[in-house]
Design a protein around this motif. Structure first.
Motif, PDB file in Angstrom:
ATOM      1  N   ASP A   1       0.275  -3.890 -10.118  1.00 36.79           N
ATOM      2  CA  ASP A   1      -1.085  -4.090 -10.602  1.00 36.79           C
ATOM      3  C   ASP A   1      -1.412  -3.028 -11.664  1.00 36.79           C
ATOM      4  O   ASP A   1      -2.483  -2.407 -11.650  1.00 36.79           O
ATOM      5  CB  ASP A   1      -2.115  -4.089  -9.457  1.00 36.79           C
TER       6      ASP A   1
ATOM      7  N   ASP B   1       3.353  -6.052  -9.208  1.00 37.29           N
ATOM      8  CA  ASP B   1       2.856  -6.818  -8.064  1.00 37.29           C
ATOM      9  C   ASP B   1       2.321  -8.151  -8.613  1.00 37.29           C
ATOM     10  O   ASP B   1       2.875  -8.653  -9.593  1.00 37.29           O
ATOM     11  CB  ASP B   1       1.824  -6.006  -7.274  1.00 37.29           C
ATOM     12  N   ASP B   2       1.257  -8.685  -8.031  1.00 41.00           N
ATOM     13  CA  ASP B   2       0.818 -10.016  -8.467  1.00 41.00           C
ATOM     14  C   ASP B   2       0.018 -10.026  -9.769  1.00 41.00           C
ATOM     15  O   ASP B   2       0.167 -10.914 -10.598  1.00 41.00           O
ATOM     16  CB  ASP B   2       0.018 -10.721  -7.364  1.00 41.00           C
ATOM     17  N   HIS B   3      -0.855  -9.011  -9.970  1.00 41.46           N
ATOM     18  CA  HIS B   3      -1.805  -9.125 -11.088  1.00 41.46           C
ATOM     19  C   HIS B   3      -1.171  -8.969 -12.471  1.00 41.46           C
ATOM     20  O   HIS B   3      -1.832  -9.259 -13.468  1.00 41.46           O
ATOM     21  CB  HIS B   3      -2.964  -8.155 -10.901  1.00 41.46           C
TER      22      HIS B   3
ATOM     23  N   ARG C   1       7.602  -9.829  -5.579  1.00 42.03           N
ATOM     24  CA  ARG C   1       6.867 -11.029  -6.014  1.00 42.03           C
ATOM     25  C   ARG C   1       7.735 -12.178  -6.477  1.00 42.03           C
ATOM     26  O   ARG C   1       7.462 -13.332  -6.176  1.00 42.03           O
ATOM     27  CB  ARG C   1       5.911 -10.676  -7.158  1.00 42.03           C
TER      28      ARG C   1
ATOM     29  N   ASP D   1      -0.846  -2.038  -3.721  1.00 40.19           N
ATOM     30  CA  ASP D   1      -1.598  -3.271  -3.480  1.00 40.19           C
ATOM     31  C   ASP D   1      -2.885  -3.138  -2.679  1.00 40.19           C
ATOM     32  O   ASP D   1      -3.819  -3.902  -2.897  1.00 40.19           O
ATOM     33  CB  ASP D   1      -0.714  -4.335  -2.807  1.00 40.19           C
TER      34      ASP D   1
HETATM   35 CA    CA Z   1      -1.868  -6.880  -5.531  1.00 41.49          CA
END
Ligand code: CA
Ligand code: FE
Length: 526
Positions: free
Chosen positions: A182, A238-240, A309, A421
């Motif tokens: 992120d 990570d995801d973002h 991820r 996270d």
């Molecule tokens: Ca995250």
């Protein structure tokens, strides 16, 4: 801003010193009048005992999506590495090009340098010189270094605050910076958001220009520039960096076709690789980059850095109304314990467990993006049945079981998991049976809150901590980072909290301190 260009006279002196690059003088003159191109600073990363990557990206102000169109498609560029910050003892010089095709990002992979020492580097292009950065080579693989000073960060939403935490990380002058995901956020806050202190100034990033712009904006920040200029980093995502809560090839949005999401993900991965100082990654047969890798700091530490991820199974319990979104799910959802599901992907699992079995260093710092320790919402708090948050390792409990089993059976020395996270500080014991505090402890886990992003509810999680004795410390009310001083006999952990994310001059203080001793996977107050 800290990107004040050095004077014309200084620039000419630097150029005059580069006798091997008369083309650069010509080019510099031809383009005199172009704005200062080094507005995004410099960075280094992925050190080895004989080199590291140096990075810059050319961009002129003001920044906006598609801003790279204002520079020529190919910009010749020179770089220089020296043994001293004044560049009186240069050891390497070379030429490269900043290409619009790569968003004008430049990566130079250096090797053949001496082990275990500091170097300084800078770039010259368009008649201008960049700021200089400091990087270090690692000790020889066979060395027995006494200490390693690291800082670890995650979760920097630009709009939520200033990057004071990055500035304080830089002021520690660490040996290595861990970036655990992120690093950017793909989404923007609604305009009426009460805690928006500055603006992305663009809609959600969904394509290459959108992601590139967000990295450019982050890299224009003087505090983040200071951090990158002071030490090499080791970064994962990570995801973002792509989309909130995505999982492998699966978007959180069931209406988005898989193919369209994979295109978006590829653009996001490309922007990440352009903007962080990683080595050129290997590609799998689909062209996807492999970024999980391992750093060895003599025989003191091995640092596997994982990709949590790209290879994940779909989010567990994929039904309406949640579909691919992280959510709190009942323990009876069979996906949670399905051994066919994986968080790292089976290939990365094999690579990790193989590495653990072979490891011969004193400490294993397993750097990754998501909370490993369980956090069970007990039946009394969750409507009669225990529940779990699904987007981290709690959503992949059989995969976590394999991780814990391998940590125990490999007999690896001193594993310490470093996670991102969760936007909160955590210090956890990882037990062989994750939810059984009477089973052997196999590792400790530390989470270093967020640089700016909002923490989860302090009260809601405090309420369930009595049912989670593996969690030794939790606080979501602070923004900051982890400062880690590793020695052969012990790890010293400081949870560093800034005074106010809305204050660009925020101070820093140690919120909690823990010690972990060689041979004992336990957290002790320090
Ligand atoms: Ca995250
Ligand atoms: Fe985050």
């Amino acid at each position: 801003m800290s990107h004040a260009p050095i004077s014309r006279r200084q620039t000419l002196r630097v150029l005059a010193g580069l006798a091997a690059t008369p083309w650069l003088l010509r080019h510099g003159r031809a383009l005199a009048g172009v704005d200062y191109p080094f507005t995004l600073g410099v960075a280094s990363g992925d050190p080895t005992s004989d080199g590291f990557v140096i990075w810059t990206r050319l961009a002129t102000l003001p920044l906006y999506p598609g801003n790279e169109q204002r520079l020529p498609a190919t910009v010749p560029l020179a770089w220089e590495v020296a043994e001293d910050p004044g560049f009186r003892r240069p050891v390497r010089r070379g030429q490269s090009s900043a290409l619009r095709l790569n968003g004008h990002a430049v990566h130079v992979e250096l090797n053949g340098l001496r082990p275990g020492r500091e170097y300084w580097y800078r770039f010259i292009a368009l008649g201008e010189t960049s700021a200089s950065g400091r990087a270090m080579t690692l000790p020889p693989a066979t060395a027995s270094p006494d200490s390693l000073h690291l800082v670890a960060a995650s979760c920097a939403h630009w709009e939520r605050g200033y990057f004071s935490a990055y500035r304080h990380m830089a002021e520690e002058r660490p040996d290595l910076v861990l970036l655990l995901g992120d690093y950017i956020y793909e989404y923007s806050l609604p305009s009426d958001s009460a805690d928006r202190v500055r603006r992305y100034g663009a809609p959600e990033a969904t394509d290459l220009a959108g992601y590139r712009y967000r990295y450019a904006l982050h890299h224009s920040d003087p505090d983040l520039q200071a951090l990158h200029a002071v030490a090499p980093c080791l970064a994962t995502w990570d995801d973002h960096e792509v989309q909130d809560d995505y999982s492998g090839p699966f978007s959180k949005d069931p209406a988005l076709a898989r193919r369209a999401f994979l295109q978006r993900r590829a653009a996001a991965y490309q922007a990440f690789l352009e903007n962080l100082p990683l080595r050129r990654p290997a590609r799998d047969s689909n062209g996807a980059p492999r970024i999980y890798r391992r750093l060895r700091y003599g025989d003191l530490a091995s640092i596997p850095i994982l990709d949590g991820r790209q290879y994940r199974s779909r989010q567990p319990c994929y039904v309406a109304p949640h579909f691919g979104k992280g959510h709190v799910e009942a323990a009876s959802c069979a996906d949670l314990r399905d051994p066919r599901r994986t968080l790292l992907g089976f290939e990365q699992e094999r690579w990790l467990y193989d590495g653990l079995r072979r490891a011969d260093s004193r400490w294993q710092l397993i750097a990754q993006d998501l909370l490993v320790a369980p956090l069970r919402v007990p039946p009394a708090e969750a409507g009669g049945e225990a529940r779990y948050w699904t987007d981290n390792w709690d959503g992949f409990q059989a995969a976590r079981e394999r991780l814990l089993e391998n940590l125990q059976h490999s007999r690896v020395a001193n594993p310490v998991v470093l996670s991102g996270d969760y936007h909160s500080f955590w210090a956890n014991h990882l037990h062989r049976v994750a939810e059984d505090p009477d089973s052997p402890r196999v590792a400790v886990e530390l989470v270093g809150t967020s640089i700016t992003s909002n923490g989860p509810s302090y009260e809601a999680i405090q309420k369930v901590l009595p049912a989670n004795p593996q969690v030794r410390f939790y606080d979501s009310r602070q923004r900051g980072y982890l400062s880690l001083r590793l020695q052969r006999q012990a790890l010293d952990v400081r949870m560093q909290a800034i005074s106010d994310r809305a204050d660009p001059h925020a101070s820093v203080a140690t919120l909690r301190r823990f010690a972990v001793a060689d041979g004992d996977p336990s957290l002790h107050d320090a």
